[in-house]
Enzyme design. Sequence first.
Site, PDB file in Angstrom:
ATOM      1  N   ASP A   1      -1.847 -19.214  -2.244  1.00 34.91           N
ATOM      2  CA  ASP A   1      -0.754 -18.864  -1.260  1.00 34.91           C
ATOM      3  C   ASP A   1      -1.597 -18.666   0.425  1.00 34.91           C
ATOM      4  OD1 ASP A   1       1.106 -18.517  -3.152  1.00 34.91           O
ATOM      5  OD2 ASP A   1       0.612 -16.483  -3.103  1.00 34.91           O
TER       6      ASP A   1
ATOM      7  N   LYS B   1      -2.136 -34.737  -8.515  1.00 36.34           N
ATOM      8  CA  LYS B   1      -2.914 -33.425  -8.837  1.00 36.34           C
ATOM      9  C   LYS B   1      -3.009 -33.230 -10.533  1.00 36.34           C
ATOM     10  CE  LYS B   1      -1.789 -28.316  -7.899  1.00 36.34           C
ATOM     11  NZ  LYS B   1      -1.111 -27.380  -6.977  1.00 36.34           N
TER      12      LYS B   1
ATOM     13  N   SER C   1       0.714 -25.324 -12.305  1.00 33.72           N
ATOM     14  CA  SER C   1       1.562 -24.285 -13.297  1.00 33.72           C
ATOM     15  C   SER C   1       2.848 -23.499 -12.583  1.00 33.72           C
ATOM     16  CB  SER C   1       0.701 -23.356 -14.125  1.00 33.72           C
ATOM     17  OG  SER C   1      -0.084 -22.764 -12.889  1.00 33.72           O
TER      18      SER C   1
ATOM     19  N   ASN D   1      -4.658 -22.799   8.716  1.00 31.15           N
ATOM     20  CA  ASN D   1      -3.181 -22.895   8.530  1.00 31.15           C
ATOM     21  C   ASN D   1      -2.742 -21.421   9.123  1.00 31.15           C
ATOM     22  OD1 ASN D   1      -0.621 -23.525   7.903  1.00 31.15           O
ATOM     23  ND2 ASN D   1      -0.901 -22.593   5.908  1.00 31.15           N
TER      24      ASN D   1
END
Length: 222
Positions: A13, A38, A42, A176
Amino acid sequence: MSKGIFITATGTDVGKTYITALLVKRLRQEGFNAGYYKAALSGAESIGESDAGYVNRIAGIGQEESSLVSYLYKNAVSPHLAAGLEGNPPETAKIKADYDRVTDRYDYVVAEGSGGIVCPIRWDESEHILLEDIIKLLELDTLIVADAGLGTINSIVLTAEYLKSRNIRVRGIILNRFGGTLMEEDNGKMAEALTGIPVIARVGENAENISVSGNIAETLFG
């Protein structure tokens, strides 16, 4: 021969998929034939609804969905646990073959990891596969995506040192959710000082584009 880069992160996250999408988008805007891959994903019912589908849409790749991901699991847990619950555990031979098929079509491939760098992809009686094994299998250098905020220095340094201990090259760090505060600026400077790895981009909250230092292809792929 196609060139690739592997995107990992300091944890879950922190926006790894978001940054991956912006990188592929920027490459394509610059005229590069860039694709995505990738190994294991999941927490999604379908590829189209997954992180891979998000990258495909945002970056405007138009890539065939079946080539985006090798293993898709519905349970939103680590891939090794999802595979244990659902079956179909990852096989390195399939991962390598699938990645090679993407590189046959695209000149530049951005491969995305799962979670942080210490992520078990398969862990059963037959085989143990960690994310680092996939990076080495595909012979890729890496980029580290990290949150720009408080605590990131520790997370970046630990991630970088882990990769270095595995003889995996880190080409750059991307911060980020960068708001331009004094603390965030200092986080970037300290991360560079302590790791010797350049911060190649600082991305603001909800940015639609990414600006990478230097020529993007040279910065990412050498």
